[in-house]
Design a protein around this motif. Structure first.
Motif, PDB file in Angstrom:
ATOM      1  N   MET A   1       0.849  -1.179   0.000  1.00  0.00           N
ATOM      2  CA  MET A   1       0.000   0.000   0.000  1.00  0.00           C
ATOM      3  C   MET A   1       0.896   1.243   0.000  1.00  0.00           C
ATOM      4  SD  MET A   1      -2.984   1.131   2.631  1.00  0.00           S
ATOM      5  CE  MET A   1      -4.160  -0.123   2.265  1.00  0.00           C
ATOM      6  N   THR A   2       0.597   2.214  -0.827  1.00  0.00           N
ATOM      7  CA  THR A   2       1.408   3.425  -0.901  1.00  0.00           C
ATOM      8  C   THR A   2       0.772   4.548  -0.117  1.00  0.00           C
ATOM      9  OG1 THR A   2       0.303   4.157  -2.897  1.00  0.00           O
ATOM     10  CG2 THR A   2       2.283   2.798  -3.187  1.00  0.00           C
ATOM     11  N   ASN A   3       1.613   5.478   0.324  1.00  0.00           N
ATOM     12  CA  ASN A   3       1.113   6.656   1.033  1.00  0.00           C
ATOM     13  C   ASN A   3       0.550   7.642   0.028  1.00  0.00           C
ATOM     14  OD1 ASN A   3       1.948   5.675   3.484  1.00  0.00           O
ATOM     15  ND2 ASN A   3       3.927   6.696   3.392  1.00  0.00           N
ATOM     16  N   PRO A   4      -0.607   8.240   0.329  1.00  0.00           N
ATOM     17  CA  PRO A   4      -1.133   9.249  -0.591  1.00  0.00           C
ATOM     18  C   PRO A   4      -0.221  10.467  -0.593  1.00  0.00           C
ATOM     19  CG  PRO A   4      -2.472   9.145   1.393  1.00  0.00           C
ATOM     20  CD  PRO A   4      -1.458   8.037   1.480  1.00  0.00           C
ATOM     21  N   ARG A   5      -0.023  11.046  -1.767  1.00  0.00           N
ATOM     22  CA  ARG A   5       0.844  12.218  -1.889  1.00  0.00           C
ATOM     23  C   ARG A   5       0.098  13.468  -1.439  1.00  0.00           C
ATOM     24  NH1 ARG A   5       4.229  12.078  -7.353  1.00  0.00           N
ATOM     25  NH2 ARG A   5       5.675  13.223  -6.048  1.00  0.00           N
ATOM     26  N   ALA A   6       0.848  14.337  -0.831  1.00  0.00           N
ATOM     27  CA  ALA A   6       0.274  15.628  -0.430  1.00  0.00           C
ATOM     28  C   ALA A   6       0.009  16.449  -1.688  1.00  0.00           C
ATOM     29  CB  ALA A   6       1.239  16.373   0.484  1.00  0.00           C
ATOM     30  N   PRO A   7      -1.042  17.273  -1.681  1.00  0.00           N
ATOM     31  CA  PRO A   7      -1.310  18.106  -2.850  1.00  0.00           C
ATOM     32  C   PRO A   7      -0.136  19.042  -3.123  1.00  0.00           C
ATOM     33  CG  PRO A   7      -3.070  18.317  -1.229  1.00  0.00           C
ATOM     34  CD  PRO A   7      -1.991  17.487  -0.616  1.00  0.00           C
ATOM     35  N   LYS A   8       0.127  19.270  -4.393  1.00  0.00           N
ATOM     36  CA  LYS A   8       1.216  20.154  -4.788  1.00  0.00           C
ATOM     37  C   LYS A   8       0.877  21.592  -4.396  1.00  0.00           C
ATOM     38  CE  LYS A   8       3.986  21.463  -8.737  1.00  0.00           C
ATOM     39  NZ  LYS A   8       4.167  21.334 -10.182  1.00  0.00           N
ATOM     40  N   LYS A   9       1.863  22.299  -3.875  1.00  0.00           N
ATOM     41  CA  LYS A   9       1.676  23.690  -3.466  1.00  0.00           C
ATOM     42  C   LYS A   9       2.038  24.587  -4.641  1.00  0.00           C
ATOM     43  CE  LYS A   9       2.917  22.489   1.220  1.00  0.00           C
ATOM     44  NZ  LYS A   9       3.623  21.227   1.052  1.00  0.00           N
ATOM     45  N   SER A  10       1.075  24.824  -5.526  1.00  0.00           N
ATOM     46  CA  SER A  10       1.355  25.582  -6.737  1.00  0.00           C
ATOM     47  C   SER A  10       0.712  26.961  -6.747  1.00  0.00           C
ATOM     48  CB  SER A  10       0.861  24.800  -7.956  1.00  0.00           C
ATOM     49  OG  SER A  10      -0.539  24.606  -7.864  1.00  0.00           O
ATOM     50  N   GLU A  11      -0.150  27.248  -5.817  1.00  0.00           N
ATOM     51  CA  GLU A  11      -0.864  28.526  -5.806  1.00  0.00           C
ATOM     52  C   GLU A  11      -0.206  29.492  -4.842  1.00  0.00           C
ATOM     53  OE1 GLU A  11      -3.334  29.077  -8.017  1.00  0.00           O
ATOM     54  OE2 GLU A  11      -2.798  27.059  -8.667  1.00  0.00           O
ATOM     55  N   THR A  12      -0.327  30.775  -5.134  1.00  0.00           N
ATOM     56  CA  THR A  12       0.216  31.806  -4.256  1.00  0.00           C
ATOM     57  C   THR A  12      -0.865  32.809  -3.914  1.00  0.00           C
ATOM     58  OG1 THR A  12       0.919  33.193  -6.093  1.00  0.00           O
ATOM     59  CG2 THR A  12       2.535  31.621  -5.250  1.00  0.00           C
ATOM     60  N   ILE A  13      -0.664  33.480  -2.802  1.00  0.00           N
ATOM     61  CA  ILE A  13      -1.553  34.559  -2.365  1.00  0.00           C
ATOM     62  C   ILE A  13      -0.665  35.751  -2.064  1.00  0.00           C
ATOM     63  CG2 ILE A  13      -3.143  35.371  -0.589  1.00  0.00           C
ATOM     64  CD1 ILE A  13      -3.953  32.459  -0.130  1.00  0.00           C
ATOM     65  N   GLU A  14      -1.012  36.907  -2.601  1.00  0.00           N
ATOM     66  CA  GLU A  14      -0.242  38.116  -2.303  1.00  0.00           C
ATOM     67  C   GLU A  14      -1.043  38.945  -1.307  1.00  0.00           C
ATOM     68  OE1 GLU A  14       1.440  42.094  -4.517  1.00  0.00           O
ATOM     69  OE2 GLU A  14       1.192  40.260  -5.675  1.00  0.00           O
ATOM     70  N   VAL A  15      -0.406  39.283  -0.202  1.00  0.00           N
ATOM     71  CA  VAL A  15      -1.037  40.086   0.843  1.00  0.00           C
ATOM     72  C   VAL A  15      -0.156  41.287   1.103  1.00  0.00           C
ATOM     73  CG1 VAL A  15      -1.860  40.114   3.227  1.00  0.00           C
ATOM     74  CG2 VAL A  15      -2.004  38.010   1.900  1.00  0.00           C
ATOM     75  N   ARG A  16      -0.721  42.477   1.048  1.00  0.00           N
ATOM     76  CA  ARG A  16       0.052  43.689   1.280  1.00  0.00           C
ATOM     77  C   ARG A  16      -0.084  44.076   2.751  1.00  0.00           C
ATOM     78  NH1 ARG A  16       1.870  46.082  -3.104  1.00  0.00           N
ATOM     79  NH2 ARG A  16       1.851  48.165  -2.208  1.00  0.00           N
ATOM     80  N   VAL A  17       1.051  44.139   3.426  1.00  0.00           N
ATOM     81  CA  VAL A  17       1.097  44.505   4.843  1.00  0.00           C
ATOM     82  C   VAL A  17       2.244  45.486   5.045  1.00  0.00           C
ATOM     83  CG1 VAL A  17       0.119  42.310   5.658  1.00  0.00           C
ATOM     84  CG2 VAL A  17       2.580  42.539   5.428  1.00  0.00           C
ATOM     85  N   PRO A  18       2.203  46.254   6.110  1.00  0.00           N
ATOM     86  CA  PRO A  18       3.335  47.143   6.404  1.00  0.00           C
ATOM     87  C   PRO A  18       4.598  46.316   6.666  1.00  0.00           C
ATOM     88  CG  PRO A  18       1.429  47.739   7.713  1.00  0.00           C
ATOM     89  CD  PRO A  18       1.103  46.440   7.054  1.00  0.00           C
ATOM     90  N   HIS A  19       5.739  46.875   6.289  1.00  0.00           N
ATOM     91  CA  HIS A  19       7.015  46.164   6.456  1.00  0.00           C
ATOM     92  C   HIS A  19       7.233  45.724   7.901  1.00  0.00           C
ATOM     93  CE1 HIS A  19      11.142  44.959   5.994  1.00  0.00           C
ATOM     94  NE2 HIS A  19      11.459  45.740   7.001  1.00  0.00           N
ATOM     95  N   GLY A  20       6.915  46.592   8.855  1.00  0.00           N
ATOM     96  CA  GLY A  20       7.120  46.257  10.263  1.00  0.00           C
ATOM     97  C   GLY A  20       6.319  45.043  10.691  1.00  0.00           C
TER      98      GLY A  20
END
Length: 110
Positions: A1-20
């Protein structure tokens, strides 16, 4: 029996925050031993109810993210009103700690 593979991390989210806020959150994540991405993914998994492989300590980093974003939202208006002079003269003056008009290596390094 094989282990199920984790979903590929192909998506990104851009969040604008103050540098601090970003820097403080990244520092908190380092203290917790997680990456910023791990903390955000763990937060998302909890919010949408998907079981994740997140370590329990990720909760602290995700809570710090929420607190950092809230702090950034509160602090941003007051920070925006502060004008910083980024001219070469102003930067030199700030670096020239003793005000002698000469920038020493130690002053430059700081």
């Amino acid at each position: 029996m094989t282990n199920p593979r984790a979903p590929k991390k192909s998506e990104t989210i851009e969040v604008r925050v103050p540098h601090g806020a970003k820097a403080a959150f990244a520092a908190r994540c380092r203290e917790q031993g997680v990456t910023v991405s791990e903390a955000v993914r763990a937060f998302m998994e909890r919010e949408i109810g998907t079981p994740g492989r997140a370590r329990p300590r990720l909760w602290h980093a995700a809570a710090a993210l929420a607190a950092g974003l809230a702090l950034g939202a509160v602090a941003a208006p007051s920070l925006a009103q502060t004008r910083t002079d980024h001219s070469p003269r102003a930067i030199f003056t700030q670096m020239d700690r003793n005000g002698d008009g000469v920038l020493s290596y130690d002053e430059f390094r700081r």
